[in-house]
Design a protein around this motif. Sequence first.
Motif, PDB file in Angstrom:
ATOM      1  N   ALA A   1      51.327   8.508  15.160  1.00 26.76           N
ATOM      2  CA  ALA A   1      50.631   7.346  15.713  1.00 26.76           C
ATOM      3  C   ALA A   1      49.977   6.528  14.602  1.00 26.76           C
ATOM      4  N   GLY A   2      49.460   7.208  13.572  1.00 26.70           N
ATOM      5  CA  GLY A   2      48.811   6.517  12.467  1.00 26.70           C
ATOM      6  C   GLY A   2      49.752   5.629  11.689  1.00 26.70           C
ATOM      7  N   VAL A   3      51.004   6.023  11.531  1.00 29.05           N
ATOM      8  CA  VAL A   3      51.989   5.186  10.838  1.00 29.05           C
ATOM      9  C   VAL A   3      52.180   3.873  11.596  1.00 29.05           C
ATOM     10  N   PHE A   4      52.323   3.969  12.917  1.00 26.31           N
ATOM     11  CA  PHE A   4      52.448   2.754  13.728  1.00 26.31           C
ATOM     12  C   PHE A   4      51.187   1.892  13.623  1.00 26.31           C
TER      13      PHE A   4
ATOM     14  N   MET B   1      47.626   6.543   3.848  1.00 21.95           N
ATOM     15  CA  MET B   1      46.213   6.778   4.126  1.00 21.95           C
ATOM     16  C   MET B   1      45.943   6.869   5.621  1.00 21.95           C
ATOM     17  N   ILE B   2      46.458   5.901   6.382  1.00 21.83           N
ATOM     18  CA  ILE B   2      46.159   5.857   7.820  1.00 21.83           C
ATOM     19  C   ILE B   2      46.888   6.960   8.573  1.00 21.83           C
TER      20      ILE B   2
ATOM     21  N   MET C   1      44.456   0.444  19.927  1.00 26.31           N
ATOM     22  CA  MET C   1      45.368   0.472  21.080  1.00 26.31           C
ATOM     23  C   MET C   1      46.618   1.271  20.744  1.00 26.31           C
ATOM     24  N   MET C   2      47.159   1.037  19.557  1.00 26.35           N
ATOM     25  CA  MET C   2      48.333   1.799  19.131  1.00 26.35           C
ATOM     26  C   MET C   2      47.964   3.264  18.908  1.00 26.35           C
ATOM     27  N   LYS C   3      46.789   3.492  18.333  1.00 25.03           N
ATOM     28  CA  LYS C   3      46.352   4.852  18.005  1.00 25.03           C
ATOM     29  C   LYS C   3      46.256   5.729  19.245  1.00 25.03           C
ATOM     30  N   PHE C   4      45.654   5.215  20.299  1.00 27.54           N
ATOM     31  CA  PHE C   4      45.422   6.026  21.492  1.00 27.54           C
ATOM     32  C   PHE C   4      46.644   6.063  22.407  1.00 27.54           C
ATOM     33  N   ALA C   5      47.259   4.896  22.656  1.00 31.30           N
ATOM     34  CA  ALA C   5      48.392   4.864  23.579  1.00 31.30           C
ATOM     35  C   ALA C   5      49.587   5.615  23.007  1.00 31.30           C
ATOM     36  N   SER C   6      49.899   5.411  21.720  1.00 28.02           N
ATOM     37  CA  SER C   6      51.042   6.108  21.131  1.00 28.02           C
ATOM     38  C   SER C   6      50.754   7.600  21.001  1.00 28.02           C
TER      39      SER C   6
END
Length: 375
Positions: free
Chosen positions: A276-279, A325-326, A235-240
Amino acid sequence: MSYFSSMENKSQQKQSLIPTFLYTFNKIHNQNHESHGVSKTKLNSNVVAASPNENGKRKIEMYSSTYYAACTFGGIASCGLTHMTVTPLDLVKCNMQIDPAKYQSISSGFGVLLKEQGMKGFFRGWVPTLFGYSAQGACKFGFYEFFKKYYSDIAGPENAAKYKTLIYLAGSASAEVIADVALCPFEAVKVRVQTQPGFARGLSDGLPKFVKSEGYAGLYKGLVPLWGRQIPYTMMKFASFETIVEMLYKYAIPQPKEQCSKSLQLGVSFAGGYVAGVFCAIVSHPADNLVSFLNNAKGATVGDAVKKMGMLGLFTRGLPLRIVMIGTLTGAQWGIYDAFKVFVGLPTTGGVSPTVSLPTIPPLPPIPTVPTPAL
Protein backbone atom coordinates in the motif's frame (compact mmCIF):
# COMPACT_ATOMS: atom_id res chain seq x y z
CA MET A 1 11.36 -19.34 43.16
CA SER A 2 9.88 -21.90 40.78
CA TYR A 3 9.94 -21.55 36.99
CA PHE A 4 6.16 -21.13 36.73
CA SER A 5 5.96 -18.43 39.43
CA SER A 6 8.82 -16.57 37.72
CA MET A 7 6.99 -16.66 34.39
CA GLU A 8 3.81 -15.47 36.10
CA ASN A 9 5.64 -12.49 37.63
CA LYS A 10 7.11 -11.55 34.24
CA SER A 11 3.67 -11.76 32.67
CA GLN A 12 2.22 -9.50 35.35
CA GLN A 13 5.02 -6.97 34.85
CA LYS A 14 4.36 -6.89 31.11
CA GLN A 15 0.65 -6.44 31.63
CA SER A 16 1.24 -3.59 34.07
CA LEU A 17 2.76 -1.54 31.24
CA ILE A 18 -0.67 -1.24 29.63
CA PRO A 19 -2.61 1.83 30.81
CA THR A 20 -5.56 0.57 32.83
CA PHE A 21 -7.92 3.15 31.32
CA LEU A 22 -7.62 1.32 28.00
CA TYR A 23 -10.00 -1.29 29.37
CA THR A 24 -13.65 -1.09 30.24
CA PHE A 25 -15.81 -3.68 31.87
CA ASN A 26 -18.20 -5.36 29.52
CA LYS A 27 -21.76 -4.08 29.77
CA ILE A 28 -24.93 -5.83 28.75
CA HIS A 29 -27.17 -3.45 26.84
CA ASN A 30 -30.22 -5.62 26.31
CA GLN A 31 -31.50 -7.49 29.32
CA ASN A 32 -34.46 -8.92 27.40
CA HIS A 33 -32.16 -11.33 25.54
CA GLU A 34 -30.92 -12.81 28.82
CA SER A 35 -34.47 -13.45 29.91
CA HIS A 36 -34.91 -15.70 26.87
CA GLY A 37 -31.89 -17.82 27.72
CA VAL A 38 -29.19 -15.99 25.71
CA SER A 39 -25.93 -15.96 27.65
CA LYS A 40 -23.94 -12.76 28.14
CA THR A 41 -20.89 -14.31 26.53
CA LYS A 42 -22.69 -15.19 23.30
CA LEU A 43 -24.57 -11.94 23.17
CA ASN A 44 -21.45 -9.76 23.37
CA SER A 45 -18.85 -11.88 21.59
CA ASN A 46 -19.05 -9.67 18.51
CA VAL A 47 -18.67 -6.34 20.28
CA VAL A 48 -15.91 -6.85 22.85
CA ALA A 49 -12.26 -7.88 22.82
CA ALA A 50 -10.57 -9.55 25.77
CA SER A 51 -7.65 -7.83 27.42
CA PRO A 52 -4.48 -9.80 28.23
CA ASN A 53 -4.77 -9.26 31.97
CA GLU A 54 -7.02 -10.14 34.83
CA ASN A 55 -7.76 -13.57 33.38
CA GLY A 56 -9.91 -12.08 30.65
CA LYS A 57 -12.36 -10.55 33.13
CA ARG A 58 -11.93 -7.07 31.68
CA LYS A 59 -12.62 -6.27 28.06
CA ILE A 60 -12.43 -3.43 25.57
CA GLU A 61 -15.83 -2.83 24.10
CA MET A 62 -15.59 -2.40 20.34
CA TYR A 63 -16.39 1.13 19.10
CA SER A 64 -16.51 2.51 22.63
CA SER A 65 -14.55 5.57 23.70
CA THR A 66 -11.97 3.22 25.19
CA TYR A 67 -11.61 1.42 21.86
CA TYR A 68 -10.97 4.72 20.04
CA ALA A 69 -8.49 5.73 22.74
CA ALA A 70 -6.56 2.50 22.18
CA CYS A 71 -6.52 3.11 18.41
CA THR A 72 -5.30 6.67 19.04
CA PHE A 73 -2.40 5.43 21.17
CA GLY A 74 -1.58 2.86 18.50
CA GLY A 75 -1.48 5.64 15.91
CA ILE A 76 0.92 7.70 18.03
CA ALA A 77 3.28 4.74 18.40
CA SER A 78 3.14 3.75 14.73
CA CYS A 79 3.54 7.15 13.06
CA GLY A 80 5.78 9.06 15.44
CA LEU A 81 8.41 6.36 15.87
CA THR A 82 8.56 5.28 12.22
CA HIS A 83 8.87 8.79 10.79
CA MET A 84 11.57 9.65 13.31
CA THR A 85 13.49 6.48 12.36
CA VAL A 86 13.58 7.37 8.64
CA THR A 87 14.66 10.97 9.27
CA PRO A 88 17.92 10.47 7.27
CA LEU A 89 15.96 9.33 4.21
CA ASP A 90 13.50 12.20 4.61
CA LEU A 91 16.37 14.66 4.97
CA VAL A 92 18.02 13.57 1.73
CA LYS A 93 14.67 13.49 -0.07
CA CYS A 94 13.78 17.04 0.96
CA ASN A 95 17.18 18.35 -0.13
CA MET A 96 16.95 16.53 -3.47
CA GLN A 97 13.62 18.28 -4.03
CA ILE A 98 14.95 21.74 -3.08
CA ASP A 99 18.49 21.63 -4.54
CA PRO A 100 18.77 18.88 -7.21
CA ALA A 101 22.00 20.35 -8.58
CA LYS A 102 23.77 19.69 -5.28
CA TYR A 103 21.88 16.55 -4.21
CA GLN A 104 21.81 14.71 -7.54
CA SER A 105 21.07 11.18 -6.30
CA ILE A 106 20.44 9.18 -3.16
CA SER A 107 24.06 8.08 -2.74
CA SER A 108 25.54 11.50 -3.52
CA GLY A 109 22.97 13.13 -1.25
CA PHE A 110 24.12 11.04 1.72
CA GLY A 111 27.71 11.77 0.75
CA VAL A 112 27.14 15.53 0.73
CA LEU A 113 25.45 15.43 4.12
CA LEU A 114 28.18 13.28 5.62
CA LYS A 115 30.92 15.56 4.28
CA GLU A 116 29.30 18.84 5.36
CA GLN A 117 27.56 17.90 8.62
CA GLY A 118 28.89 14.53 9.74
CA MET A 119 26.81 11.67 11.11
CA LYS A 120 24.97 14.05 13.43
CA GLY A 121 23.51 15.85 10.42
CA PHE A 122 21.55 12.79 9.32
CA PHE A 123 19.04 13.28 12.15
CA ARG A 124 18.58 17.04 11.88
CA GLY A 125 14.90 17.82 12.45
CA TRP A 126 14.05 14.60 14.27
CA VAL A 127 12.23 16.39 17.14
CA PRO A 128 9.62 18.20 15.00
CA THR A 129 9.31 14.98 13.02
CA LEU A 130 8.54 12.96 16.16
CA PHE A 131 6.07 15.46 17.61
CA GLY A 132 4.39 16.28 14.32
CA TYR A 133 3.81 12.76 13.12
CA SER A 134 2.80 11.54 16.57
CA ALA A 135 0.02 14.15 16.54
CA GLN A 136 -0.87 13.23 12.99
CA GLY A 137 -0.90 9.50 13.73
CA ALA A 138 -3.16 9.97 16.75
CA CYS A 139 -5.76 11.77 14.62
CA LYS A 140 -5.26 9.64 11.51
CA PHE A 141 -5.86 6.23 13.08
CA GLY A 142 -8.23 7.28 15.86
CA PHE A 143 -10.55 9.25 13.59
CA TYR A 144 -10.32 6.66 10.81
CA GLU A 145 -11.75 4.01 13.10
CA PHE A 146 -14.43 6.47 14.20
CA PHE A 147 -15.44 7.61 10.70
CA LYS A 148 -15.34 4.07 9.30
CA LYS A 149 -17.91 3.01 11.90
CA TYR A 150 -19.87 6.27 11.54
CA TYR A 151 -20.25 6.00 7.76
CA SER A 152 -21.00 2.28 7.98
CA ASP A 153 -23.87 3.02 10.38
CA ILE A 154 -25.23 5.67 8.02
CA ALA A 155 -25.04 3.30 5.04
CA GLY A 156 -26.59 0.35 6.87
CA PRO A 157 -25.26 -3.24 6.99
CA GLU A 158 -26.09 -4.15 3.38
CA ASN A 159 -24.69 -1.01 1.75
CA ALA A 160 -21.70 -0.95 4.10
CA ALA A 161 -20.68 -4.40 2.85
CA LYS A 162 -21.46 -3.54 -0.78
CA TYR A 163 -19.62 -0.21 -0.80
CA LYS A 164 -16.95 -0.93 1.79
CA THR A 165 -14.14 0.53 -0.34
CA LEU A 166 -15.99 3.84 -0.58
CA ILE A 167 -16.39 3.82 3.20
CA TYR A 168 -12.64 3.22 3.63
CA LEU A 169 -11.92 6.14 1.29
CA ALA A 170 -14.39 8.50 2.95
CA GLY A 171 -13.31 7.57 6.47
CA SER A 172 -9.60 7.98 5.77
CA ALA A 173 -10.09 11.28 3.93
CA SER A 174 -12.15 12.71 6.80
CA ALA A 175 -9.55 11.61 9.35
CA GLU A 176 -6.65 13.07 7.38
CA VAL A 177 -8.26 16.52 7.10
CA ILE A 178 -8.09 16.71 10.90
CA ALA A 179 -4.69 15.02 11.17
CA ASP A 180 -2.99 17.51 8.84
CA VAL A 181 -4.13 20.48 10.91
CA ALA A 182 -2.19 18.91 13.79
CA LEU A 183 0.84 18.11 11.61
CA CYS A 184 1.22 21.30 9.55
CA PRO A 185 3.09 23.58 12.03
CA PHE A 186 5.64 20.85 12.84
CA GLU A 187 6.10 20.03 9.15
CA ALA A 188 6.82 23.68 8.35
CA VAL A 189 9.54 23.89 11.00
CA LYS A 190 10.95 20.48 10.05
CA VAL A 191 11.42 21.37 6.39
CA ARG A 192 13.05 24.70 7.23
CA VAL A 193 15.45 23.05 9.70
CA GLN A 194 16.36 20.27 7.27
CA THR A 195 16.85 22.35 4.13
CA GLN A 196 18.46 25.52 5.56
CA PRO A 197 21.56 24.63 7.60
CA GLY A 198 22.10 27.14 10.35
CA PHE A 199 18.43 28.15 10.55
CA ALA A 200 17.88 26.29 13.83
CA ARG A 201 18.94 23.17 15.71
CA GLY A 202 15.44 21.77 16.06
CA LEU A 203 11.92 22.47 17.29
CA SER A 204 12.64 24.45 20.47
CA ASP A 205 14.54 27.22 18.70
CA GLY A 206 13.14 26.67 15.19
CA LEU A 207 9.47 27.25 16.07
CA PRO A 208 9.87 30.72 17.67
CA LYS A 209 12.31 31.72 14.91
CA PHE A 210 9.83 30.64 12.24
CA VAL A 211 6.95 32.51 13.93
CA LYS A 212 9.06 35.65 14.29
CA SER A 213 9.92 35.52 10.60
CA GLU A 214 6.52 34.64 9.09
CA GLY A 215 3.96 34.87 11.89
CA TYR A 216 1.66 32.15 13.13
CA ALA A 217 -0.18 32.13 9.80
CA GLY A 218 3.09 31.11 8.14
CA LEU A 219 2.97 27.81 10.01
CA TYR A 220 -0.12 26.92 7.96
CA LYS A 221 1.10 28.27 4.62
CA GLY A 222 1.63 24.72 3.43
CA LEU A 223 -1.69 23.33 4.73
CA VAL A 224 -3.47 23.14 1.36
CA PRO A 225 -0.51 21.45 -0.39
CA LEU A 226 -0.22 19.22 2.68
CA TRP A 227 -3.86 18.21 2.26
CA GLY A 228 -3.10 17.65 -1.41
CA ARG A 229 -0.27 15.31 -0.46
CA GLN A 230 -1.67 13.57 2.60
CA ILE A 231 -5.36 13.08 1.77
CA PRO A 232 -4.72 11.06 -1.44
CA TYR A 233 -1.87 9.31 0.38
CA THR A 234 -4.05 8.32 3.33
CA MET A 235 -7.00 7.31 1.15
CA MET A 236 -4.68 5.02 -0.78
CA LYS A 237 -2.98 3.88 2.43
CA PHE A 238 -6.14 2.70 4.16
CA ALA A 239 -8.31 1.56 1.24
CA SER A 240 -5.54 -0.38 -0.52
CA PHE A 241 -4.34 -1.87 2.78
CA GLU A 242 -7.81 -3.14 3.67
CA THR A 243 -8.23 -4.58 0.15
CA ILE A 244 -4.76 -6.16 -0.01
CA VAL A 245 -5.10 -7.77 3.42
CA GLU A 246 -8.52 -9.14 2.53
CA MET A 247 -7.11 -10.62 -0.71
CA LEU A 248 -4.15 -12.16 1.15
CA TYR A 249 -6.44 -13.94 3.58
CA LYS A 250 -8.78 -14.95 0.78
CA TYR A 251 -6.30 -16.22 -1.82
CA ALA A 252 -2.80 -16.61 -0.34
CA ILE A 253 -3.38 -18.03 3.15
CA PRO A 254 -5.06 -21.45 3.29
CA GLN A 255 -6.93 -20.86 6.55
CA PRO A 256 -9.32 -18.24 7.93
CA LYS A 257 -7.86 -15.23 9.68
CA GLU A 258 -9.20 -16.21 13.10
CA GLN A 259 -7.27 -19.50 12.87
CA CYS A 260 -3.95 -17.81 12.00
CA SER A 261 -1.35 -17.11 14.66
CA LYS A 262 -0.89 -13.54 15.83
CA SER A 263 2.62 -13.46 14.34
CA LEU A 264 1.26 -14.46 10.92
CA GLN A 265 -1.49 -11.84 11.15
CA LEU A 266 1.11 -9.16 11.98
CA GLY A 267 3.22 -10.36 9.04
CA VAL A 268 0.21 -9.92 6.78
CA SER A 269 -0.29 -6.42 8.19
CA PHE A 270 3.32 -5.47 7.37
CA ALA A 271 3.18 -6.95 3.85
CA GLY A 272 -0.14 -5.28 3.09
CA GLY A 273 1.17 -2.01 4.46
CA TYR A 274 4.35 -2.12 2.39
CA VAL A 275 2.52 -2.69 -0.91
CA ALA A 276 0.00 0.00 0.00
CA GLY A 277 2.89 2.36 0.77
CA VAL A 278 4.31 2.04 -2.75
CA PHE A 279 0.96 3.13 -4.19
CA CYS A 280 0.78 5.95 -1.64
CA ALA A 281 4.18 7.33 -2.63
CA ILE A 282 3.30 7.51 -6.33
CA VAL A 283 -0.09 9.14 -5.79
CA SER A 284 1.06 11.79 -3.32
CA HIS A 285 4.53 12.65 -4.67
CA PRO A 286 3.72 15.81 -6.69
CA ALA A 287 2.14 17.42 -3.63
CA ASP A 288 5.12 16.33 -1.52
CA ASN A 289 7.42 18.29 -3.84
CA LEU A 290 5.16 21.33 -3.47
CA VAL A 291 5.20 21.12 0.33
CA SER A 292 8.99 20.98 0.42
CA PHE A 293 9.32 23.89 -2.02
CA LEU A 294 6.79 26.17 -0.28
CA ASN A 295 8.14 25.60 3.23
CA ASN A 296 11.72 26.19 2.11
CA ALA A 297 11.29 29.58 0.41
CA LYS A 298 9.62 32.60 2.00
CA GLY A 299 6.82 34.00 -0.16
CA ALA A 300 6.97 31.12 -2.66
CA THR A 301 3.79 30.09 -4.51
CA VAL A 302 2.59 26.94 -6.24
CA GLY A 303 3.14 28.66 -9.57
CA ASP A 304 6.76 29.33 -8.66
CA ALA A 305 7.26 25.67 -7.80
CA VAL A 306 5.75 24.42 -11.07
CA LYS A 307 7.76 26.95 -13.08
CA LYS A 308 11.07 26.04 -11.46
CA MET A 309 10.62 22.25 -11.24
CA GLY A 310 8.49 21.64 -14.33
CA MET A 311 5.63 19.15 -14.48
CA LEU A 312 7.94 16.18 -15.05
CA GLY A 313 10.13 17.17 -12.12
CA LEU A 314 7.06 17.66 -9.96
CA PHE A 315 6.07 14.03 -10.50
CA THR A 316 9.50 12.37 -10.56
CA ARG A 317 12.07 14.36 -8.55
CA GLY A 318 13.02 12.27 -5.51
CA LEU A 319 10.40 9.60 -6.32
CA PRO A 320 12.60 6.43 -6.13
CA LEU A 321 13.84 7.36 -2.68
CA ARG A 322 10.33 8.24 -1.56
CA ILE A 323 8.99 4.87 -2.76
CA VAL A 324 11.60 3.06 -0.64
CA MET A 325 10.96 5.35 2.32
CA ILE A 326 7.15 5.34 2.20
CA GLY A 327 6.89 1.61 1.45
CA THR A 328 9.01 0.74 4.47
CA LEU A 329 7.34 3.41 6.56
CA THR A 330 3.79 2.34 5.78
CA GLY A 331 4.54 -1.35 6.28
CA ALA A 332 6.14 -0.61 9.64
CA GLN A 333 3.25 1.65 10.66
CA TRP A 334 0.61 -1.01 10.04
CA GLY A 335 2.80 -3.61 11.76
CA ILE A 336 3.27 -1.46 14.88
CA TYR A 337 -0.35 -0.32 14.92
CA ASP A 338 -1.72 -3.85 14.75
CA ALA A 339 0.90 -5.10 17.22
CA PHE A 340 -0.34 -2.52 19.71
CA LYS A 341 -3.94 -3.58 19.08
CA VAL A 342 -3.01 -7.21 19.70
CA PHE A 343 -1.10 -6.18 22.83
CA VAL A 344 -4.22 -4.62 24.36
CA GLY A 345 -6.45 -7.48 23.25
CA LEU A 346 -7.97 -6.10 20.03
CA PRO A 347 -8.08 -7.90 16.65
CA THR A 348 -5.76 -6.86 13.83
CA THR A 349 -7.07 -4.55 11.11
CA GLY A 350 -8.64 -5.84 7.90
CA GLY A 351 -9.11 -9.31 6.53
CA VAL A 352 -12.12 -11.53 6.27
CA SER A 353 -13.38 -11.78 9.82
CA PRO A 354 -16.22 -14.12 10.76
CA THR A 355 -19.49 -12.46 11.58
CA VAL A 356 -20.81 -13.53 14.93
CA SER A 357 -24.57 -13.61 14.79
CA LEU A 358 -26.77 -13.54 17.81
CA PRO A 359 -28.63 -16.72 18.63
CA THR A 360 -32.21 -16.83 17.54
CA ILE A 361 -34.54 -15.94 20.37
CA PRO A 362 -37.33 -18.48 20.59
CA PRO A 363 -40.81 -17.01 20.30
CA LEU A 364 -42.86 -16.67 23.42
CA PRO A 365 -45.40 -19.44 23.91
CA PRO A 366 -48.92 -18.48 22.88
CA ILE A 367 -51.13 -17.18 25.61
CA PRO A 368 -53.80 -19.83 26.30
CA THR A 369 -57.31 -18.73 25.59
CA VAL A 370 -59.82 -18.96 28.39
CA PRO A 371 -63.27 -20.02 27.22
CA THR A 372 -65.97 -17.51 27.96
CA PRO A 373 -68.53 -19.03 30.35
CA ALA A 374 -72.03 -19.27 29.03
CA LEU A 375 -74.48 -16.81 30.52
